[in-house]
Motif scaffolding. Structure first.
Motif, PDB file in Angstrom:
ATOM      1  N   ASN A 129       0.744  -1.253   0.139  1.00 55.26           N
ATOM      2  CA  ASN A 129      -0.196   0.131  -0.151  1.00 55.26           C
ATOM      3  C   ASN A 129       1.027   0.869  -0.085  1.00 55.26           C
ATOM      4  N   ALA A 130       1.021   2.336  -1.101  1.00 52.52           N
ATOM      5  CA  ALA A 130       1.719   3.492  -0.610  1.00 52.52           C
ATOM      6  C   ALA A 130       0.438   4.801  -0.752  1.00 52.52           C
ATOM      7  N   ASN A 131       0.502   5.297  -0.096  1.00 56.01           N
ATOM      8  CA  ASN A 131      -0.509   6.439  -0.256  1.00 56.01           C
ATOM      9  C   ASN A 131       0.123   8.560  -0.858  1.00 56.01           C
ATOM     10  N   ILE A 132       0.279   8.242  -1.802  1.00 57.18           N
ATOM     11  CA  ILE A 132       0.713   9.374  -2.718  1.00 57.18           C
ATOM     12  C   ILE A 132       0.250  10.537  -2.528  1.00 57.18           C
ATOM     13  N   GLU A 133       0.436  11.822  -1.631  1.00 56.13           N
ATOM     14  CA  GLU A 133      -0.225  12.890  -2.292  1.00 56.13           C
ATOM     15  C   GLU A 133      -1.819  12.393  -2.119  1.00 56.13           C
ATOM     16  N   GLY A 134      -2.315  11.515  -1.021  1.00 57.13           N
ATOM     17  CA  GLY A 134      -3.172  11.531  -0.455  1.00 57.13           C
ATOM     18  C   GLY A 134      -4.089  10.894  -0.851  1.00 57.13           C
ATOM     19  N   ALA A 135      -3.615  10.544  -2.097  1.00 57.49           N
ATOM     20  CA  ALA A 135      -4.347   9.132  -2.526  1.00 57.49           C
ATOM     21  C   ALA A 135      -3.520   7.934  -2.387  1.00 57.49           C
ATOM     22  N   GLN A 136      -4.537   7.140  -2.370  1.00 52.67           N
ATOM     23  CA  GLN A 136      -3.963   5.398  -1.391  1.00 52.67           C
ATOM     24  C   GLN A 136      -4.754   4.580  -2.742  1.00 52.67           C
ATOM     25  N   PHE A 137      -3.298   4.239  -2.761  1.00 58.62           N
ATOM     26  CA  PHE A 137      -2.521   2.886  -4.242  1.00 58.62           C
ATOM     27  C   PHE A 137      -3.121   1.699  -3.176  1.00 58.62           C
ATOM     28  N   HIS A 138      -2.578   0.602  -4.043  1.00 55.78           N
ATOM     29  CA  HIS A 138      -2.888  -1.340  -4.050  1.00 55.78           C
ATOM     30  C   HIS A 138      -1.754  -1.845  -4.574  1.00 55.78           C
ATOM     31  N   VAL A 139      -1.276  -2.972  -4.136  1.00 55.42           N
ATOM     32  CA  VAL A 139      -0.739  -4.082  -5.349  1.00 55.42           C
ATOM     33  C   VAL A 139      -0.680  -5.034  -4.383  1.00 55.42           C
ATOM     34  N   GLN A 140      -1.293  -6.434  -5.398  1.00 50.05           N
ATOM     35  CA  GLN A 140      -1.613  -7.073  -4.322  1.00 50.05           C
ATOM     36  C   GLN A 140      -1.391  -8.531  -5.344  1.00 50.05           C
ATOM     37  N   TYR A 141      -0.540  -9.652  -5.284  1.00 48.49           N
ATOM     38  CA  TYR A 141      -0.041 -10.813  -6.003  1.00 48.49           C
ATOM     39  C   TYR A 141      -1.369 -11.619  -6.483  1.00 48.49           C
ATOM     40  N   ASP A 142      -1.430 -11.122  -7.982  1.00 51.38           N
ATOM     41  CA  ASP A 142      -2.724 -12.212  -8.614  1.00 51.38           C
ATOM     42  C   ASP A 142      -2.000 -12.998  -9.300  1.00 51.38           C
ATOM     43  N   PRO A 143      -2.185 -14.788  -8.990  1.00 48.41           N
ATOM     44  CA  PRO A 143      -1.042 -15.235  -9.886  1.00 48.41           C
ATOM     45  C   PRO A 143      -1.996 -15.476 -11.241  1.00 48.41           C
ATOM     46  N   GLY A 144      -3.384 -15.449 -11.073  1.00 49.94           N
ATOM     47  CA  GLY A 144      -4.273 -15.864 -12.407  1.00 49.94           C
ATOM     48  C   GLY A 144      -4.913 -14.504 -13.021  1.00 49.94           C
ATOM     49  N   ASP A 145      -6.293 -14.231 -13.562  1.00 55.27           N
ATOM     50  CA  ASP A 145      -6.629 -13.417 -14.654  1.00 55.27           C
ATOM     51  C   ASP A 145      -6.189 -11.764 -13.427  1.00 55.27           C
ATOM     52  N   SER A 146      -6.682 -10.643 -14.566  1.00 53.74           N
ATOM     53  CA  SER A 146      -6.460  -9.346 -13.612  1.00 53.74           C
ATOM     54  C   SER A 146      -7.916  -9.384 -12.533  1.00 53.74           C
ATOM     55  N   THR A 147      -7.602  -8.580 -11.521  1.00 58.87           N
ATOM     56  CA  THR A 147      -8.179  -7.984 -10.622  1.00 58.87           C
ATOM     57  C   THR A 147      -8.818  -6.744 -10.493  1.00 58.87           C
ATOM     58  N   SER A 148      -7.973  -6.525 -11.568  1.00 63.69           N
ATOM     59  CA  SER A 148      -7.645  -4.011 -11.506  1.00 63.69           C
ATOM     60  C   SER A 148      -8.480  -4.317 -12.456  1.00 63.69           C
ATOM     61  N   GLY A 149      -9.085  -3.407 -12.890  1.00 64.07           N
ATOM     62  CA  GLY A 149      -9.642  -2.593 -13.970  1.00 64.07           C
ATOM     63  C   GLY A 149      -8.675  -1.787 -14.695  1.00 64.07           C
ATOM     64  N   LEU A 150      -7.733  -1.566 -14.655  1.00 66.14           N
ATOM     65  CA  LEU A 150      -6.727  -0.946 -15.675  1.00 66.14           C
ATOM     66  C   LEU A 150      -6.481  -1.466 -16.687  1.00 66.14           C
ATOM     67  N   PHE A 151      -6.697  -1.416 -18.122  1.00 60.21           N
ATOM     68  CA  PHE A 151      -6.358  -1.121 -19.592  1.00 60.21           C
ATOM     69  C   PHE A 151      -7.890  -2.364 -19.676  1.00 60.21           C
ATOM     70  N   GLY A 152      -8.460  -2.098 -18.999  1.00 63.06           N
ATOM     71  CA  GLY A 152      -9.927  -2.662 -19.828  1.00 63.06           C
ATOM     72  C   GLY A 152     -10.023  -4.166 -18.840  1.00 63.06           C
ATOM     73  N   GLY A 153      -8.536  -4.568 -18.100  1.00 68.58           N
ATOM     74  CA  GLY A 153      -8.997  -5.701 -16.896  1.00 68.58           C
ATOM     75  C   GLY A 153      -8.539  -7.097 -17.964  1.00 68.58           C
ATOM     76  N   ASN A 154      -8.086  -6.785 -19.219  1.00 69.04           N
ATOM     77  CA  ASN A 154      -7.891  -7.842 -20.275  1.00 69.04           C
ATOM     78  C   ASN A 154      -6.487  -8.573 -19.912  1.00 69.04           C
ATOM     79  N   SER A 155      -5.241  -7.974 -19.088  1.00 68.80           N
ATOM     80  CA  SER A 155      -4.193  -8.135 -18.938  1.00 68.80           C
ATOM     81  C   SER A 155      -3.762  -7.849 -17.649  1.00 68.80           C
ATOM     82  N   ASN A 156      -2.553  -8.782 -16.841  1.00 64.45           N
ATOM     83  CA  ASN A 156      -2.114  -8.819 -15.904  1.00 64.45           C
ATOM     84  C   ASN A 156      -1.073  -9.225 -15.683  1.00 64.45           C
TER      85      ASN A 156
END
Length: 873
Positions: free
Chosen positions: A728-755
């Motif tokens: 977890n990172a706090n950058i200028e008041g905004a919270q960001f999060h990275v977690q290990y996803d061994p399979g399909d993306s759980t993030s919506g970035l780039f349409g969620g079709n890449s991980n």
């Protein structure tokens, strides 16, 4: 029938193609598998390509920039196309093209929902085989859409094998086989096999049609398909000339026009009484009168209405030729298929190492087949696209100033090896470069042509940027083209005994333009730390790296490392040329000095974290505060990739470079400055690397740790540590999060079709393994490392590289139970007798189980496996 049975006839055909301006066969698998939903066909004001031209429109609406089909072929310019359509007498539509979910429909982005396989192909396309599995019950279109809609990003995709429709073997194997007599005379065999235990009906429509260029003024005269007799149709086209389509006796002969059904889609009158979807309406509704009463049009198919008994097959033969013959199917014509199959065997026997196990040979053969089947005609003129209408939506300010509007000089009309002709039926700069490496194993002349093509004036922009991909040409992919060009050069040199210096000179000049663009664009602070942005690694970062928060500059360990690797690859290329042409010696010195400065910056300006012994990205906030993003990912591994080993003997031939390297060495050592050189008193070698031995060992320890990067199937893109310990990172008041996803993306970035947050990616693994081989060339037996970490098993670096290669290969191999890790929960289906030898080459692989993920036919860069197999022998 006269046939050529010269030993390795395919190699002879490639020699003939090599002298052409474009080293390609006139006919090949150049037909896309998805033209709908592409940017090229999107004339909307809001840039919503998926909804502007959806799958439901594809059977009724003519395309503007190309055609698509099932198991199809076309000529080089796609004037005339052939593909199959089938109907199981239950579906609401003909199966004319592969079905899949759009990006918004899929819970992990766009995804094809079909079972199809590229069984065989040769570079000249004199022999090709394709397999499609068609259910006998109604195809579950709505179920696939609805089930995926209900699933969250945390759940797996709902696939066609999940529907149970194949559980009782109630399906047809539809195999399409092509055998050329000459490059313009093609025999076609369609074999339909009933895998079920009951007889089943199927309708087959082997369809021939013209790409509709006439509606936009691209042709002076409308082309024509006209009936000659009850087994022959003539095709006349002002650019292509005349062709004849021969077919066996059919149930009916159907003609229509490749024109939009405007009345159905838009409520406006049709220009013609027969339109693109007329076959669909006629066959599904069993009303053939309109289409069967005609004898000409721009789209034609014989209709075969078949009933196939359980466990049996039915063969249908056709022929497409530029020659008119009285007896198109002479007595021994079927022997041609056996001959071309034997020639393909002989060709691959000369390419694939003889002493490999049969299973590995099969994997390589299908990898090459997929690489070749993914060749596609790609047509896109940005200026015309932006400034003209498709006749449905008028030109708007939004389009004039919208997507890709600053790429008006991009005018593409070529055959390109696509990543995946359904999911990615458009090129991406770094994908294309990787595709050329395995292509060099089977068709080096075409591989070199592809490498140079992407850098021609109608692709590269005037400032030297390469087009990333059609959704955003201005995005940036890692600059791997110099590395890939050298791989293509070395593969051909190793196979032929001589290297193509002319190719290196041509591409070197283009790469200088691109390298300059990178140095001018991506080093904002002028400190040799590069920002880069997207870099093709999609959602690996804490945030979208193409859009950093306001007031924040992201100084990237990988952006800097890619540039270090680029500089070193350019130096290697200049060195290779300079031995033959001394005028390139200055370039060797130029890129060596670039590399030295980049190496100094990477190691001296805060990207190496001494406490963690790892490279991290660094945030510069409001010009003063620095903050490391302490995420152990491939970002911090990329410094390993910039490595080269120089021979002192070779250096003796380049006096200017030798002097400059000597001066820099003395100057930097005297002033206590970083020097990326390492020499071994016992060897005639110099190692150039972004990391010295101590950092190399620390990075390799992380890399070979099964609790971090090392997975059963290769190197993960993100450390497994973050599965239990999210970052977890706090950058200028905004919270960001990275977690290990061994399979399909759980993030919506780039349409969620890449991980990139955990899975195994073949191109990154390839780069890592090639780099480790280079380190071994320098260190030899003097450097041993625990592999895996903590095992007590000491290996030299060559053994480590082969160990990683074996893990990658294991993804595709059957284990003792006959299961391939890449198929995961679907192995029962692939254990059936007819499916045991089928292999798919996915976009990436699950970080824990090695199951195939992403685009299921992204053979291009996954075919790098073939090179690794050869290197490990």
């Amino acid at each position: 029938m006269e046939m050529d049975d010269t030993p390795n006839a395919e190699a002879r055909r490639l020699q003939q193609n090599a002298v052409k301006d474009v080293p390609l066969a006139k006919w090949g698998p150049y037909l896309s598998e998805r033209q709908w939903g592409t940017i090229r066909e999107d004339y909307s004001q809001n840039g919503d390509a998926w909804n502007y031209f959806p799958h439901d429109h594809s059977r009724s609406r003519s395309y503007r920039w190309g055609e698509d089909g099932l198991a199809g072929i076309s000529d080089f310019y796609q004037n005339l196309c052939f593909a199959i359509a089938v109907w199981n007498h239950k579906d609401p539509i003909l199966k004319e093209r592969l079905f899949g979910l759009t990006n918004p429909e899929g819970n992990h982005g766009e995804d094809v929902k079909e079972l199809y396989y590229y069984l065989d192909n040769v570079p000249s396309h004199y022999y090709m085989r394709y397999l499609y599995k068609y259910p006998q019950p109604a195809f579950p279109y709505l179920e696939l859409i609805e089930k995926n809609k209900q699933r969250s990003r945390q759940e797996p995709e709902y696939e066609i094998l999940d529907t149970g429709i194949f559980d009782d073997n109630k399906y047809f194997d539809v195999e399409v086989e092509y055998a050329k007599k000459t490059d313009t005379d093609i025999f076609i065999k369609i074999r339909i096999s009933n895998r079920g235990n009951e007889s089943a009906p199927i309708s087959l429509l082997p369809t021939l049609w013209f790409y509709n260029r006439w509606q936009y003024g691209g042709l002076k005269e409308r082309p024509l398909l006209s009936l000659v007799d009850n087994q022959t149709v003539k095709a006349e086209h002002e650019r292509l000339g005349s062709y004849f389509f021969y077919f066996e006796e059919a149930s009916a002969l159907l003609f229509t026009e490749n024109e939009t059904n405007s009345e159905k889609l838009f409520g406006t009158p049709n220009a013609y009484s027969r339109v693109k979807d007329a076959f669909h309406e006629a066959v599904i509704n069993n009303d053939l009168k309109l289409v069967a009463s005609q004898n000409e049009g721009t789209k034609f198919s014989p209709l075969y209405q078949l009933t196939i008994e359980p466990g049996t097959s039915k063969d249908i033969y056709l022929r497409l030729s530029d020659q008119f013959v009285q007896t198109p199917f002479e007595e021994n014509f079927k022997d041609l298929f056996n001959l071309r199959r034997r020639e393909a065997d002989e060709f691959y026997a000369s390419v694939i190492t003889e002493n490999l196990k049969p299973e590995l040979k099969n994997i390589q053969r299908q990898a090459y087949a997929g690489l070749l089947w993914n060749k596609q005609y790609y047509h896109y003129d940005l200026e015309r696209w932006i400034n003209n209408s498709d006749g449905i939506t008028p030109v708007s300010d939004e389009r004039l100033n919208g997507r890709n509007h600053n790429w008006k000089y991009l005018k593409n009309q070529d055959i390109i090896v696509m990543p995946d002709k359904w999911e990615y039926p458009w090129y991406a700069a770094w994908d294309t470069a990787f595709h050329c490496i395995p292509m060099a194993m089977i068709d080096p002349v075409y591989a070199k042509h592809q490498m140079i093509l992407i850098m021609r004036e109608w692709y590269m922009n005037p400032q030297g940027q390469l087009p990333a991909y059609e959704w955003n040409f201005s995005d940036v992919n890692p600059p791997v083209h110099a590395f890939c060009a050298m791989e293509v050069y070395r593969i051909e040199k190793e196979n032929k005994g001589t290297g193509d210096i002319s190719f290196l000179k041509k591409i070197f000049q283009k790469l200088i333009l691109n390298f300059t663009w990178w140095t001018n664009r991506a080093d904002i602070n002028g400190n040799n730390i590069f920002e880069g942005g997207f870099l093709g690694l999609d959602n690996i970062g804490v945030f979208n790296r193409s859009n950093t928060p306001a007031g924040v500059i992201l100084e990237q360990a990988d952006g800097t490392s890619w540039m270090g690797m680029y500089a070193l690859n350019m130096m290697d290329m200049a060195l290779e040329i300079a031995v033959h042409d001394p005028s390139f010696e200055d370039s060797c010195t130029k890129f060596y000095e670039h590399f030295v400065l980049i190496a100094e910056a990477l190691n001296g300006l805060g990207l190496w974290n001494q406490e963690d012994q790892f490279f991290y990205d660094m945030l510069l906030i409001n010009g003063s505060t620095t903050m490391p993003l302490k995420v152990r990912s491939i970002v911090g591994i990329t410094p390993l990739l910039a490595v080269s080993v120089l021979s002192k003997e070779k250096l003796q031939q380049l006096n200017d470079l030798k002097k400059r390297m000597g001066w820099l060495k003395e100057y930097r050592m005297h002033n206590n400055m970083y020097l990326p050189n390492e020499e071994n008193a016992h060897q005639d070698l110099i190692l150039l690397s972004l990391v010295h031995k101590d950092k190399l060992v620390k990075l390799l320890e992380r890399l070979l740790d099964e609790s971090e990067f090392l997975s059963p199937g290769g190197i993960r893109a993100l450390s497994r540590y973050y599965g239990d310990h999210p970052y977890n990172a706090n950058i200028e008041g905004a919270q960001f999060h990275v977690q290990y996803d061994p399979g399909d993306s759980t993030s919506g970035l780039f349409g969620g079709n890449s991980n990139w947050r955990g899975p195994v990616w073949m191109p990154i693994n390839y780069l890592i393994i090639k780099a480790i081989h280079k380190y071994y060339a320098f260190y030899g037996e003097s450097l041993l490392i625990d592999c895996p970490r903590g095992s007590g098993n000491q290996m030299n670096l060559k053994e480590v590289a082969n160990f990683l290669t074996d893990r990658l290969i294991s993804i595709f191999l059957q284990n003792d139970e006959g299961m391939r890790p890449l198929y995961g929960m679907y192995n029962n289906f692939y254990n059936r007798a007819e499916n045991k030898e089928l292999v798919l080459f996915h976009e990436y692989f699950h970080g824990d189980t090695s199951r195939g993920l992403g685009a299921s036919h992204q053979t291009g860069w996954t075919a790098l496996l073939t090179c690794l197999i050869r290197d490990s022998i």
